[in-house]
Motif scaffolding. Structure first.
Motif, PDB file in Angstrom:
ATOM      1  N   GLN A   1      -4.259   8.709   1.445  1.00  0.00           N
ATOM      2  CA  GLN A   1      -3.698  10.043   1.645  1.00  0.00           C
ATOM      3  C   GLN A   1      -4.332  10.671   2.880  1.00  0.00           C
ATOM      4  O   GLN A   1      -5.553  10.719   3.002  1.00  0.00           O
ATOM      5  N   SER A   2      -3.481  11.136   3.774  1.00  0.00           N
ATOM      6  CA  SER A   2      -3.947  11.779   5.013  1.00  0.00           C
ATOM      7  C   SER A   2      -4.641  13.094   4.696  1.00  0.00           C
ATOM      8  O   SER A   2      -4.306  13.763   3.719  1.00  0.00           O
ATOM      9  N   GLY A   3      -5.580  13.452   5.553  1.00  0.00           N
ATOM     10  CA  GLY A   3      -6.278  14.730   5.412  1.00  0.00           C
ATOM     11  C   GLY A   3      -5.732  15.752   6.391  1.00  0.00           C
ATOM     12  O   GLY A   3      -4.794  15.493   7.143  1.00  0.00           O
ATOM     13  N   GLN A   4      -6.327  16.934   6.377  1.00  0.00           N
ATOM     14  CA  GLN A   4      -5.918  17.985   7.303  1.00  0.00           C
ATOM     15  C   GLN A   4      -6.254  17.575   8.733  1.00  0.00           C
ATOM     16  O   GLN A   4      -7.213  16.858   8.984  1.00  0.00           O
ATOM     17  N   THR A   5      -5.465  18.056   9.660  1.00  0.00           N
ATOM     18  CA  THR A   5      -5.710  17.799  11.071  1.00  0.00           C
ATOM     19  C   THR A   5      -6.715  18.816  11.585  1.00  0.00           C
ATOM     20  O   THR A   5      -6.499  20.019  11.450  1.00  0.00           O
TER      21      THR A   5
ATOM     22  N   VAL B   1       3.273   5.735 -12.767  1.00  0.00           N
ATOM     23  CA  VAL B   1       3.495   6.764 -11.762  1.00  0.00           C
ATOM     24  C   VAL B   1       2.149   7.108 -11.138  1.00  0.00           C
ATOM     25  O   VAL B   1       1.208   7.489 -11.834  1.00  0.00           O
ATOM     26  N   ILE B   2       2.071   6.952  -9.808  1.00  0.00           N
ATOM     27  CA  ILE B   2       0.861   7.255  -9.059  1.00  0.00           C
ATOM     28  C   ILE B   2       1.123   8.543  -8.286  1.00  0.00           C
ATOM     29  O   ILE B   2       2.117   8.639  -7.573  1.00  0.00           O
ATOM     30  N   SER B   3       0.233   9.526  -8.440  1.00  0.00           N
ATOM     31  CA  SER B   3       0.452  10.813  -7.771  1.00  0.00           C
ATOM     32  C   SER B   3      -0.853  11.368  -7.217  1.00  0.00           C
ATOM     33  O   SER B   3      -1.941  10.978  -7.640  1.00  0.00           O
ATOM     34  N   ALA B   4      -0.681  12.299  -6.270  1.00  0.00           N
ATOM     35  CA  ALA B   4      -1.838  12.949  -5.646  1.00  0.00           C
ATOM     36  C   ALA B   4      -1.470  14.382  -5.307  1.00  0.00           C
ATOM     37  O   ALA B   4      -0.340  14.660  -4.905  1.00  0.00           O
ATOM     38  N   ASP B   5      -2.431  15.290  -5.469  1.00  0.00           N
ATOM     39  CA  ASP B   5      -2.256  16.681  -5.058  1.00  0.00           C
ATOM     40  C   ASP B   5      -2.556  16.795  -3.562  1.00  0.00           C
ATOM     41  O   ASP B   5      -2.932  15.821  -2.917  1.00  0.00           O
ATOM     42  N   ALA B   6      -2.433  18.003  -3.030  1.00  0.00           N
ATOM     43  CA  ALA B   6      -2.695  18.237  -1.607  1.00  0.00           C
ATOM     44  C   ALA B   6      -4.154  17.900  -1.273  1.00  0.00           C
ATOM     45  O   ALA B   6      -5.059  18.121  -2.074  1.00  0.00           O
TER      46      ALA B   6
ATOM     47  N   PRO C   1       0.829  -1.213   0.000  1.00  0.00           N
ATOM     48  CA  PRO C   1       0.000   0.000   0.000  1.00  0.00           C
ATOM     49  C   PRO C   1       0.862   1.260   0.000  1.00  0.00           C
ATOM     50  O   PRO C   1       1.922   1.307   0.624  1.00  0.00           O
ATOM     51  N   ILE C   2       0.393   2.277  -0.706  1.00  0.00           N
ATOM     52  CA  ILE C   2       1.094   3.557  -0.813  1.00  0.00           C
ATOM     53  C   ILE C   2       0.386   4.555   0.084  1.00  0.00           C
ATOM     54  O   ILE C   2      -0.843   4.660   0.056  1.00  0.00           O
ATOM     55  N   THR C   3       1.167   5.300   0.886  1.00  0.00           N
ATOM     56  CA  THR C   3       0.595   6.313   1.766  1.00  0.00           C
ATOM     57  C   THR C   3       1.235   7.658   1.446  1.00  0.00           C
ATOM     58  O   THR C   3       2.463   7.775   1.455  1.00  0.00           O
ATOM     59  N   PHE C   4       0.394   8.645   1.144  1.00  0.00           N
ATOM     60  CA  PHE C   4       0.856  10.005   0.875  1.00  0.00           C
ATOM     61  C   PHE C   4       0.524  10.895   2.064  1.00  0.00           C
ATOM     62  O   PHE C   4      -0.500  10.711   2.728  1.00  0.00           O
ATOM     63  N   ASP C   5       1.394  11.874   2.329  1.00  0.00           N
ATOM     64  CA  ASP C   5       1.095  12.910   3.321  1.00  0.00           C
ATOM     65  C   ASP C   5      -0.017  13.801   2.779  1.00  0.00           C
ATOM     66  O   ASP C   5      -0.405  13.715   1.617  1.00  0.00           O
TER      67      ASP C   5
ATOM     68  N   MET D   1     -10.378  14.496   6.198  1.00  0.00           N
ATOM     69  CA  MET D   1     -10.501  13.047   6.279  1.00  0.00           C
ATOM     70  C   MET D   1      -9.462  12.387   5.390  1.00  0.00           C
ATOM     71  O   MET D   1      -8.967  12.979   4.437  1.00  0.00           O
ATOM     72  N   THR D   2      -9.123  11.167   5.743  1.00  0.00           N
ATOM     73  CA  THR D   2      -8.205  10.370   4.928  1.00  0.00           C
ATOM     74  C   THR D   2      -8.979   9.838   3.736  1.00  0.00           C
ATOM     75  O   THR D   2     -10.102   9.366   3.879  1.00  0.00           O
ATOM     76  N   ARG D   3      -8.385   9.929   2.575  1.00  0.00           N
ATOM     77  CA  ARG D   3      -9.057   9.393   1.389  1.00  0.00           C
ATOM     78  C   ARG D   3      -8.290   8.187   0.861  1.00  0.00           C
ATOM     79  O   ARG D   3      -7.077   8.085   1.037  1.00  0.00           O
TER      80      ARG D   3
END
Length: 144
Positions: free
Chosen positions: A118-122, A87-92, A45-49, A97-99
């Motif tokens: 991808q983590s969401g805002q705190t 290539v797998i990418s994500a914007d901010a 699994p890939i996890t993005f900030d 919520m985590t998506r």
């Protein structure tokens, strides 16, 4: 001059021999097996900030690029296909919520799924009378 007649038995044998040689299969044909594979460590699994990013996944294949596919089931998770990689990418992520998304790389019956998170805002809670920016913890079921 003497005319010889062709023996019908010899004629049948010659025709039979021609049919056997003419209808024999070509056993020297090389069949190339088309394969598509992704190494096990790239299937993790890939996890993005929250800020996003990109990750390259190596694809081992002898299939033309136009014949295999790579896709995502979420709009925010972008997939770009190259000759030997995806290539797998994500914007901010501006959500609180985590998506999650699922990326699929496939050719014929060969199919690989890669999970992306991808983590969401705190979430921040500002309380009147306190200094600006102080974070207070509140239980999930509420509280004062």
């Amino acid at each position: 001059m003497k005319i010889k007649f062709i023996n019908p038995y010899n004629l049948i044998c010659v025709l039979f021999l021609i049919c056997i040689v003419g209808c024999s299969p070509d056993y020297e044909t090389d069949f190339e097996e088309k394969t598509l594979d992704i190494l096990n460590q790239d299937l993790a699994p890939i996890t993005f900030d929250r800020e996003g990013g990109e990750k390259e996944i190596n694809v081992v294949t002898n299939v033309d690029q136009e014949l295999w596919s790579a896709s995502s089931n979420a709009e925010w998770c972008l997939v770009t296909k190259n000759n030997s990689s995806v290539v797998i990418s994500a914007d901010a992520n501006d959500l609180f919520m985590t998506r999650e998304a699922l990326v699929n790389v496939s050719y014929g019956y060969q199919s690989f799924d890669i999970r992306v998170r991808q983590s969401g805002q705190t979430p921040v809670l500002l309380i009147d009378g306190e200094q600006e920016g102080v974070v207070k913890e509140v239980e999930a079921d509420g509280g004062r």
